[in-house]
Structures are given as structure tokens and as C-alpha cells.
Design a protein around this motif. Structure first.
Motif, mmCIF file in Angstrom:
data_model
loop_
_atom_site.group_PDB
_atom_site.id
_atom_site.type_symbol
_atom_site.label_atom_id
_atom_site.label_comp_id
_atom_site.label_asym_id
_atom_site.label_seq_id
_atom_site.Cartn_x
_atom_site.Cartn_y
_atom_site.Cartn_z
ATOM 1 N N ALA A 150 -79.171 14.289 -48.079
ATOM 2 C CA ALA A 150 -79.241 13.591 -46.796
ATOM 3 C C ALA A 150 -78.376 12.339 -46.798
ATOM 4 O O ALA A 150 -77.753 11.998 -45.781
ATOM 5 C CB ALA A 150 -80.692 13.231 -46.485
ATOM 6 N N VAL A 151 -78.320 11.638 -47.930
ATOM 7 C CA VAL A 151 -77.459 10.452 -48.025
ATOM 8 C C VAL A 151 -75.997 10.852 -47.858
ATOM 9 O O VAL A 151 -75.234 10.204 -47.122
ATOM 10 C CB VAL A 151 -77.680 9.730 -49.367
ATOM 11 C CG1 VAL A 151 -76.647 8.619 -49.566
ATOM 12 C CG2 VAL A 151 -79.091 9.147 -49.432
ATOM 13 N N ARG A 152 -75.586 11.939 -48.523
ATOM 14 C CA ARG A 152 -74.204 12.407 -48.388
ATOM 15 C C ARG A 152 -73.902 12.800 -46.948
ATOM 16 O O ARG A 152 -72.832 12.487 -46.411
ATOM 17 C CB ARG A 152 -73.955 13.593 -49.333
ATOM 18 C CG ARG A 152 -73.954 13.227 -50.804
ATOM 19 C CD ARG A 152 -73.437 14.372 -51.654
ATOM 20 N NE ARG A 152 -74.283 15.565 -51.580
ATOM 21 C CZ ARG A 152 -75.307 15.801 -52.382
ATOM 22 N NH1 ARG A 152 -75.626 14.941 -53.326
ATOM 23 N NH2 ARG A 152 -76.007 16.911 -52.267
ATOM 24 N N TRP A 153 -74.848 13.486 -46.316
ATOM 25 C CA TRP A 153 -74.640 13.911 -44.933
ATOM 26 C C TRP A 153 -74.533 12.711 -44.006
ATOM 27 O O TRP A 153 -73.654 12.645 -43.124
ATOM 28 C CB TRP A 153 -75.788 14.828 -44.487
ATOM 29 C CG TRP A 153 -75.695 15.150 -43.035
ATOM 30 C CD1 TRP A 153 -74.961 16.138 -42.440
ATOM 31 C CD2 TRP A 153 -76.319 14.420 -41.962
ATOM 32 N NE1 TRP A 153 -75.089 16.080 -41.068
ATOM 33 C CE2 TRP A 153 -75.915 15.041 -40.763
ATOM 34 C CE3 TRP A 153 -77.178 13.332 -41.918
ATOM 35 C CZ2 TRP A 153 -76.347 14.584 -39.521
ATOM 36 C CZ3 TRP A 153 -77.603 12.873 -40.678
ATOM 37 C CH2 TRP A 153 -77.185 13.501 -39.495
ATOM 38 N N ALA A 154 -75.417 11.733 -44.184
ATOM 39 C CA ALA A 154 -75.464 10.576 -43.291
ATOM 40 C C ALA A 154 -74.174 9.767 -43.353
ATOM 41 O O ALA A 154 -73.771 9.156 -42.359
ATOM 42 C CB ALA A 154 -76.661 9.692 -43.637
ATOM 43 N N LEU A 155 -73.510 9.758 -44.505
ATOM 44 C CA LEU A 155 -72.262 9.018 -44.646
ATOM 45 C C LEU A 155 -71.213 9.515 -43.661
ATOM 46 O O LEU A 155 -70.401 8.730 -43.156
ATOM 47 C CB LEU A 155 -71.748 9.138 -46.085
ATOM 48 C CG LEU A 155 -70.375 8.529 -46.374
ATOM 49 C CD1 LEU A 155 -70.385 7.021 -46.103
ATOM 50 C CD2 LEU A 155 -69.964 8.814 -47.811
ATOM 51 N N ASP A 156 -71.219 10.793 -43.364
ATOM 52 C CA ASP A 156 -70.189 11.381 -42.502
ATOM 53 C C ASP A 156 -70.647 11.607 -41.063
ATOM 54 O O ASP A 156 -69.859 12.050 -40.228
ATOM 55 C CB ASP A 156 -69.722 12.713 -43.098
ATOM 56 C CG ASP A 156 -69.019 12.533 -44.432
ATOM 57 O OD1 ASP A 156 -68.301 11.529 -44.579
ATOM 58 O OD2 ASP A 156 -69.215 13.379 -45.330
#
Length: 316
Positions: A150-156
């Protein structure tokens, strides 16, 4: 899958954020005198110029993050969920959602994780009031694997996101490397008698409840609904039409969060019996988190009992 080991998802969050920040200079962390409780000590040590600590001033914290986003940064705003969402609700609405700012709100230690500190520190309303704000994406990871994804997704993601990062330790339920998909529920257990829809700390307990139900001849489907908004309407519709009823389970008030989202959709598209498990419209008392979860029936047996009641199977 579930494992015997349990994990603090704040650690997974902090590790992933630090790893991403090494390759992306846009990432900054903004906090409200919560470096320790947000597990940002390692980030502060590695990126001292990219951690902004505004002190105990949540409204300012969100305003500062909005300004940083306007300057091309990607702020991860970290603070105890009751204060991040409660004290700064106006700024979240006006400065982030209305402006579609690329800011990631990280609500730490939500639900009843601060149990001994009492109702002022319980964050059981955060899902309800943020879900009411247009343009907000709400994610409640179930375990460390999903937290990192989710952190990786939220970055983009282009707009504002609320990540509800649990403090209460949970087992791993998702396979290593499982990609995070926004608006998609994960089916952890197949079943056609009843569906259990859970989020966050309650997902592993829903899986255990399904095992107990299967032992008594009830086949329970378990959905890990990590995205509260947008909701996986297709998965909910399938649950409503393929099983006899739906039980929702969340570490939050039953009004306006996961249960409310599922019920609102079901009543309009495929009415089916439901049971909504959570905090039933009261202030949760003071006590250890495990005690509070048991107090409100947010245990494997409590979830199983609700499913039995819904399907008409009662223990003699």
C-alpha cells in the motif's frame, strides 16, 4: 495464509518508506512530535533534512503537507490516528481532498490500539468521517505484506490517501510479494454459505473464524477488504448473491466505516441479511487492546457466532 508469528505493521511501513526514499527524493515525512510512535527514527537518521516535525499541531501538519505537495514533494503525514483525523479534519477536507493534493495520511495506532489511554485515544471514528469526504481513498492493510504494498501504491497515486497503519500485532495473511490492488478485495477463504468481510486487525481473526465454522459444517467465504473506499462492489455483489448473508468485522465504530459501506451497497443492489461487528455506537472503555476486542466480540469466536446466528446455526 497465516503464520504463528505476529508483526507490528508500523515497522513494515517505516522500512518500506525508507527504502522508497532512497530512490525518490520527492518523499518527505511530516509528523506531529510522533517520531518514535510512527517508527520514523530510522528515516530521521538517514534523511534528517526530509523529516519535518511540526510539534503537537495537527492542523499545521496537514497544511504544511499540502504546501509541500504543491511544491512537488510527496509528503507522508504520520501521526496517531485519533489526532491526525480528528483535529485536522477541516484541513484534510479543504487543503487535501478539495485540492486533490498528493498527500499520504498515515494514521498510526488506529482502532483501540492505545487501549489503556482510553476513549480520547481510541480512533474508532476515523473511517467513518474520512469516508464521507469526496476524493479520499481509504486503505486498511491487513498485514505487513499489504502494508508495504500500500505504501508503494500510495507513492504513485495522484490524490490524497489515508493509510490506517495498525499497532496491534497481527499475523501475515497475504503471500510474500502479493501486489496491492486498489479497490480489489482478496478472497482468503472460499465458501458459499456465508461471507465474512473484514479489514485490518480483524482479517486474521476472520480466517480463524472460518476454520471454526467449517468444523461445524458452515462454509464461510472470507474477504480481506483492505480498500474501504473505493469499495470492491463486485466482490460484495458476489457475496450477496452467492452466499446467504454477510458479516462485516472492523476495529471501528459500526456506523459509517466498512460495515456501513458494505450495507449501503447491499441494500441498494442485492439486499441480504447482515451482521455488522465493531464498536456499537458507544465510547470504548479503557483497557488493554486484547480485552477491548474481546469485550466487543471482535474475536474469531465472536465472528463465528455472528455467522452462525445469521445462517440459523446455533451451538447447543
Amino acid at each position: 495464509m497465516t503464520t504463528g508469528e505476529t508483526f507490528d505493521c508500523r515497522v513494515a511501513f517505516a522500512d518500506e518508506l525508507r527504502a522508497l526514499a532512497r530512490d525518490d527524493e520527492r518523499i518527505v515525512a511530516v509528523c506531529n512530535d510522533s517520531v518514535g510512535s510512527s517508527n520514523l527514527g530510522g528515516f530521521a537518521e538517514e534523511f534528517p533534512d526530509r523529516l519535518i516535525n511540526v510539534g503537537i499541531a495537527e492542523q499545521d501538519m496537514v497544511g504544511v503537507a499540502a504546501g509541500l505537495a504543491g511544491g512537488g514533494y510527496v509528503p507522508f503525514v504520520c501521526g496517531a490516528s485519533p489526532f491526525l483525523t480528528g483535529r485536522a479534519l477541516e484541513q484534510i477536507k479543504a487543503d487535501l481532498a478539495y485540492s486533490n493534493a498528493h498527500v499520504v495520511l498515515c494514521g498510526m495506532s488506529p482502532g483501540m490500539a492505545y487501549g489503556p489511554l482510553g476513549p480520547t485515544h481510541h480512533s474508532i471514528e476515523d473511517l467513518a468521517w474520512l469516508r464521507a469526504i469526496a476524493g479520499m481513498t481509504i486503505v486498511v492493510p491487513a498485514d505487513p505484506v499489504q502494508t508495504r504494498g500500500a505504501v508503494r501504491w500510495a507513492l504513485d497515486h495522484a490524490g490524497p490517501v489515508f493509510l490506517r497503519i495498525g499497532r496491534f500485532k497481527v499475523p501475515q495473511v497475504m503471500p510474500d510479494g502479493e501486489p496491492f490492488q486498489i479497490g480489489r478485495a482478496g478472497t482468503l477463504v472460499e465458501g458459499d454459505d456465508v461471507t465474512i468481510v473484514a479489514a485490518g486487525t480483524l482479517v486474521s481473526r476472520a480466517v480463524e473464524a472460518a476454520a471454526r465454522l467449517r468444523a461445524s459444517g458452515i462454509r464461510a467465504r472470507v474477504l480481506n477488504m483492505a480498500t474501504i473506499k473505493p469499495l470492491d462492489e463486485a466482490a460484495v455483489l458476489a457475496a450477496a448473491t452467492q452466499t446467504r448473508g454477510i458479516v462485516t468485522a472492523e476495529e471501528a465504530t459500526v456506523y459509517g466505516g466498512l460495515g456501513g459501506a458494505v450495507a449501503e451497497f447491499v441494500v441498494q443492489h442485492a439486499p441480504v441479511p447482515m451482521r455488522l461487528l465493531g464498536v456499537p455506537g458507544v465510547f470504548a472503555p479503557t483497557g488493554e487492546t486484547e480485552f477491548l476486542l474481546e469485550h466487543f466480540g471482535l474475536t474469531a469466536e465472536g465472528i463465528a457466532a455472528a455467522a452462525r446466528d445469521l445462517t440459523g446455526h446455533h451451538r447447543g
